[in-house]
Write an enzyme that holds these catalytic residues in place. Structure first.
Site, PDB file in Angstrom:
ATOM      1  N   ARG A 103       0.936  -1.199   0.038  1.00 58.44           N
ATOM      2  CA  ARG A 103       0.048  -0.094   0.090  1.00 58.44           C
ATOM      3  C   ARG A 103       0.888   1.239   0.064  1.00 58.44           C
ATOM      4  O   ARG A 103       0.699   2.264  -0.839  1.00 58.44           O
ATOM      5  CB  ARG A 103      -0.937  -0.059   1.218  1.00 58.44           C
ATOM      6  CG  ARG A 103      -1.894   1.208   1.432  1.00 58.44           C
ATOM      7  CD  ARG A 103      -2.646   1.431   0.123  1.00 58.44           C
ATOM      8  NE  ARG A 103      -3.185   0.548  -0.642  1.00 58.44           N
ATOM      9  CZ  ARG A 103      -3.305   0.874  -1.957  1.00 58.44           C
ATOM     10  NH1 ARG A 103      -3.137   1.889  -2.462  1.00 58.44           N
ATOM     11  NH2 ARG A 103      -3.781  -0.245  -2.768  1.00 58.44           N
ATOM     12  N   LYS A 138       2.435  25.598  -4.909  1.00 58.19           N
ATOM     13  CA  LYS A 138       0.989  24.887  -4.493  1.00 58.19           C
ATOM     14  C   LYS A 138       1.298  23.510  -4.383  1.00 58.19           C
ATOM     15  O   LYS A 138       0.519  22.570  -5.024  1.00 58.19           O
ATOM     16  CB  LYS A 138       0.112  25.243  -5.250  1.00 58.19           C
ATOM     17  CG  LYS A 138      -0.296  26.666  -5.186  1.00 58.19           C
ATOM     18  CD  LYS A 138      -1.330  27.160  -6.188  1.00 58.19           C
ATOM     19  CE  LYS A 138      -1.544  28.521  -6.017  1.00 58.19           C
ATOM     20  NZ  LYS A 138      -2.509  29.479  -6.772  1.00 58.19           N
ATOM     21  N   LYS A 170       4.909  40.293  -5.854  1.00 58.69           N
ATOM     22  CA  LYS A 170       3.261  40.266  -6.271  1.00 58.69           C
ATOM     23  C   LYS A 170       2.708  41.423  -5.593  1.00 58.69           C
ATOM     24  O   LYS A 170       3.452  42.143  -4.739  1.00 58.69           O
ATOM     25  CB  LYS A 170       2.616  39.216  -5.484  1.00 58.69           C
ATOM     26  CG  LYS A 170       2.980  37.722  -5.978  1.00 58.69           C
ATOM     27  CD  LYS A 170       2.194  36.435  -5.350  1.00 58.69           C
ATOM     28  CE  LYS A 170       2.898  35.202  -5.720  1.00 58.69           C
ATOM     29  NZ  LYS A 170       2.117  34.042  -5.339  1.00 58.69           N
ATOM     30  N   GLU A 198       4.909  39.956 -11.029  1.00 59.40           N
ATOM     31  CA  GLU A 198       3.613  39.509 -11.252  1.00 59.40           C
ATOM     32  C   GLU A 198       2.595  40.595 -11.540  1.00 59.40           C
ATOM     33  O   GLU A 198       2.663  41.649 -10.860  1.00 59.40           O
ATOM     34  CB  GLU A 198       2.884  38.889  -9.907  1.00 59.40           C
ATOM     35  CG  GLU A 198       1.475  38.180 -10.290  1.00 59.40           C
ATOM     36  CD  GLU A 198       0.709  37.482  -9.013  1.00 59.40           C
ATOM     37  OE1 GLU A 198       1.158  36.320  -8.575  1.00 59.40           O
ATOM     38  OE2 GLU A 198      -0.092  38.394  -8.497  1.00 59.40           O
ATOM     39  N   ASP A 219      -1.102  37.184 -14.169  1.00 58.34           N
ATOM     40  CA  ASP A 219      -1.843  36.537 -13.232  1.00 58.34           C
ATOM     41  C   ASP A 219      -3.422  36.411 -13.664  1.00 58.34           C
ATOM     42  O   ASP A 219      -3.717  37.592 -13.659  1.00 58.34           O
ATOM     43  CB  ASP A 219      -1.731  36.894 -11.816  1.00 58.34           C
ATOM     44  CG  ASP A 219      -2.431  36.179 -10.732  1.00 58.34           C
ATOM     45  OD1 ASP A 219      -2.245  34.773 -10.919  1.00 58.34           O
ATOM     46  OD2 ASP A 219      -3.044  36.775  -9.729  1.00 58.34           O
TER      47      ASP A 219
END
Lengths: 280, 280, 280, 280, 280, 280
Positions: A103, A138, A170, A198, A219
């Site tokens: 597993r 992310k 940003k 950005e 963005d």
């Protein structure tokens, strides 16, 4: 060390934690009760769906940590495409050990291959446009190194590995500070490093062009806005499109001239590739 | 401690690793370069899509570890449904610290909420049938405790936490051993524990009925086969359907009389819930 | 920091592991199901048998790690004697958190107090003879710092903390090497450190006296042999009796003139002190 | 993997900590000073008292981590009875490495064998009554997996491995809540898991019978009360006797009809089995 | 295990951390991009300056953890003097693995050899005076075991390994307490352990002589003061000179009669020995 | 978070290890024996030599982990120059806790400040030349994050944090591969990242110019060679001088036109800044 191997120190530690998590305090109740201690077997890691393989180094490490007597060999390498029912590899040895490893090995292989497979779909979607697919920060906590390696196995490229390897300015960082000042501060504080900016609007793109970072990240722009931004920049700076891009729209971004398309989904939302371990 | 909190010792260790991973050796290059050390701010965790919240304990722990001066409060609790643009919580304090915490907190909240949201979709799909949705051991390595808590937040139930808390006999364990013998061995070795049996055919179901485990797990059966198996068992044993069940077919399994429906996808293939941190 | 506190860095790490071990992946099933999230309570740590308290720093750390909202106060300090039904301390706060902390806190307090209590029985047994009770390296893996602190709480003294803080030459080290040479090598390699010599016979004791280590450890000698050895040494060297000494014979060793009596049993075979947590 | 092996990931981590603890910063002062670097030897692990062996996997791991050049073989397996002076196993290799491994290996073997031996005494005491001896969560912090494996080696059975694998409702959880409601909540929250109920009186036993948990745990009852409780239940539910049971009384509980007898002392108060490492 | 090896459990853990630190999340970008996966090579660890070797056990462990296929052999052992361009050892195997291991191995070898080399310079400086060079607790966090081993490789000796292995009473501990009382308390609390006393003046030395610790540490005294102190003590106690001693003054302290000279600089301020890895 | 703070997750873990290392199993023998448990005090961190402060975050963390009752305040911030006898900060609280924290806090502050101080000397040496001082990967294992932060506090800049954040092609990577091919492979595999090239000769510099990496690193060249290389490049690429540069020669490299001068010695060979903790 293949091109798609994550650092082994990280893999070793992750596998140790994963096995501790899956074995609990007592170990595998079922195998101990039902399987004779001296039973031996071989088993095949098999794909149940088409996809791209990744995570074999982690899968092998699982077997090694469960029982050094397990012998693993791979029929497919990270980055290989497989079809449903294709054999990916084999493991031989004590049956109890195979079942204990099963597993955790599949969880790692399935997730990494899932990331590679979804990446590959994006890569194929933009094929011929010149755009390259990149990951983001992310990633799932604790799994970044494996996921970034899997992105490469899928034909993608790695954006920042951490907050520590490039500057990305940003809106949230600016708070009224002119972009030029921000870029200058970044160049002054971190000379010799990539400075990315950005932009949410074409005005910002024009401003960025004037300031001269190493890359402009657009963005949440639509493909046509990206095309306009590319036109504004006139090849002066590489462009990365980001935010809300999916498999249906990726190609349009590539055709709009984006050099990079970054997609958080390839790490945070990749479905596992369906794999199984078939005993022989 | 809410009903949906994972054990805090595990959360603390995971967050420590996640922050180490995201900060690298230098920390947040961008904030240090661009944001004044004394800037303070508040920010809102906001849902960009509808879903079910989970992972707030982990999100709060991220803020705590980054900077004890960060103050976090939640507008939504684990298990709450939120719509797009709904506020989930707020964080206030030094801006650099907020920006350092942002990505790791969002990664954890987004993944946990993604698991809860997908679980909830399955739960809603079987609503009224009496079936309950359960998770599996197909979790992402290192994230099992958080994912299992998120499953509960989404209205699901937890199957085995590890190999160590229940017996589940599959074909791979038997190797020719009669099922009756296997169950007896399990009962003898692990008295007082749940013994489950996986069946692939109605013959095996009949055999299982005769043997009397605590639950029959029907693997990769179509809904009508499940209905037949339920009929064979005649209420003598609870039934769990498993394998290849998706949102489109889940209800049919519930209507076929399955007591539990286990879905690996709710942990291994849940897309992240789209969340953001908006500065104010 | 009291006189009987183990190093906090060690305690913190041990408690983290102990809680992870006791909570598993899901946490406390029972409390979550049965106890309301907002229930609050207070509870008393109570001795069910007479003994000596130890381990309060670890007990408090358990509560702190489970929930910072738990407030702990102690009625007894490490080293205090308590009778059956005496209150040792109290904890107040969320009931779920109290119940989660209960077993791990009691396991630590019970074991440390068991070590302190057994040590104290030996200390009392040799009272007035001038002999001091010492521990050994026969401690339970991972618990040495706590056990050595508990020995002190029980009125005992600490022998070596590790292989690294004193030389202790036994037969196994010599392999034909004359004792004098061995001691000289030890003095040459580790000047300024304690060099102890283990003797099994009076001949060895005489040899040791001639060589002049810092202490002679008499292994598995009867009390009258110890008395002879003490006579041979004539006060020239401190003497430690070791091996096979129990509560019935300890006093005889003290009366035979041993300066120290080391007893492995006080750490490796101390029964837990019977403690309970009584809700109010 | 034998029937009595604890999970190796846990063993590896524990042994790493145990060796770090015993070696300190400098290592084994004595061996380095006195024993030639090239001396080689063989040595026998020998029982100094009769008992049941456990912990060989941990003992072997100690040798492996100290020096891969050490070769270990076992004459006895976990679960075997040995008499005083019986050989348990052998280790061969560099003498310094043998001496470094000695104490940590003996500490682990001695504790595990102590647990197995005491368990076996309880198992023998109830022989023929049909009762089975079980452990509790009263284990030494950090050693649970090894102790639970040793209980099995001694012929006992494992109760809960953590708070996370079964529900056990005690008075402390109820706070006025009717038992029926508590069991229903537990069944609702954790369907498919064992739900046990602790009873202090025959009234509670009758109530439990009506409610129907999976097991009734009789706390601190005398054997004749247990017999009454068994009569009340009339075979409808398995019964576990717990609390204050010792070697003198265990058989009476078995004869009273208890299915399980749980004894905290087998883990928290087991004296170490006296073992030694004899050089040849 | 050589005389100069630090405990392997500590080395293993340190190397794991060091590799994680140097590889980041992506691993060695350069090798993966530029070096073929199947390239193999051999390389020589070479001294670029004269010095004393230390840290080979750590260097070998780096290679082992990076890739078990790397084969390492040493031409020089810890404690050996090498001249510029002398070969210290060799590593053979996959080139990518060699390049990944290179920097971490060199960092460890260079630091340990730097400590050994500087120690040796002090040892040589006091040659013939009878004084021995000792280290202090002024070591770099996380590196104590390696640095203390390197001090031995350089011909020096180890003072305390931690706060836990000897008593050293300084002015800061006294706060008005007479020295005699302090030493008595230390003897009472920690019988059988070394008790050292730090003195800043000859008056304190005289007081120390009367009290009788195991060693007098003379802090920040000039060599002639040390000579006076030695005269005051008249051989009754060993003397350690400490504080502000450098290569230019060390010999004078030895000639003044100090038994030990402790030098923090050999661990906290040792320049790395210049080493390189030359590919063949 | 100041500009010179290393990531706190890393600091916390390092301090935990450092305290475990310094306290051993028993803790501070001396304080426990000699200092009353209720004694309180304040103490000043004081510089004994002129230098630049760094490491205050780590120093504060030491105090926090030893005893939350310790209150720390800083008179100097990381990056501040201090003269001999200047106060850097103060700590108040239980005296035992102050003494336990002292050495570990000083070791960290002394090393970090040593790195900052040596960096500052290089920075001052090249003042006005336009060259910037950079560190390397030649850091002490486990201390990279702290050392890199200290370099910044000393006015220097950070080169690569790990193998994972930039490409740096050296001779060892090429093995006959033309530089152009190597750079192309690096650009292809890691688009958007810095690609640096190491050159040993002017021919290589010319080749590099033609190929166009992001930076040319001149290895072991004399200042006049660097000047020639700068002339060859004609401003087309930034230049970093590296290898064998010391305080006496650094300025010449700056005047030769190097944009960066990287110096391994500022991390691997920085003597500790002499600091003390003076009780009041």
């Amino acid at each position: 060390m293949s091109d798609f191997d994550p650092p082994m120190a990280t893999v070793r530690e992750l596998v140790q934690r994963a096995l501790a998590e899956d074995l609990g305090a007592l170990g595998d109740l079922t195998s101990v009760a039902v399987v004779p201690a001296d039973a031996r077997n071989s088993a095949r890691f098999v794909a149940r769906a088409a996809g791209v393989v990744a995570g074999t180094a982690a899968g092998a490490e699982v077997c090694r940590q469960v029982d050094p007597a397990l012998v693993v060999s791979w029929a497919a390498a990270d980055g290989d495409r497989v079809g449903g029912d294709d054999e990916i590899g084999r493991v031989e040895g004590p049956l109890r050990s195979i079942l204990v490893a099963e597993r955790t090995a599949l969880n790692l292989l399935g997730h990494c291959s899932g990331v590679a497979t979804l990446t590959r779909r994006y890569v194929d979607a933009v094929d011929g446009t010149g755009a390259r697919i990149r990951d983001t920060r992310k990633t799932l906590p604790g799994l970044r190194a494996l996921e970034k390696a899997a992105v490469r196995a899928g034909g993608g490229f790695n954006h920042r590995e951490s907050l520590s390897d490039a500057v990305l300015i940003k809106d949230n960082h600016l708070g009224g500070l002119p972009l030029r000042d921000a870029v200058e501060r970044a160049r002054a504080r971190w000379p010799g490093r990539i400075v990315e900016v950005e932009c949410d609007t074409l005005e910002q793109v024009a401003e960025a062009k004037a300031v001269g970072p190493d890359l402009v990240l657009l963005d949440n722009m639509a493909p046509d806005q990206v095309a306009e931004a590319v036109a504004v920049l006139g090849g002066s700076l590489p462009v990365e499109a980001s935010g809300g891009i999916d498999l249906g729209t990726a190609r349009a971004y590539g055709e709009a001239g984006a050099d990079f398309i970054s997609v958080g989904a390839i790490t945070h939302s990749a479905p596992a590739l369906d794999l199984a371990l078939d005993l022989e």
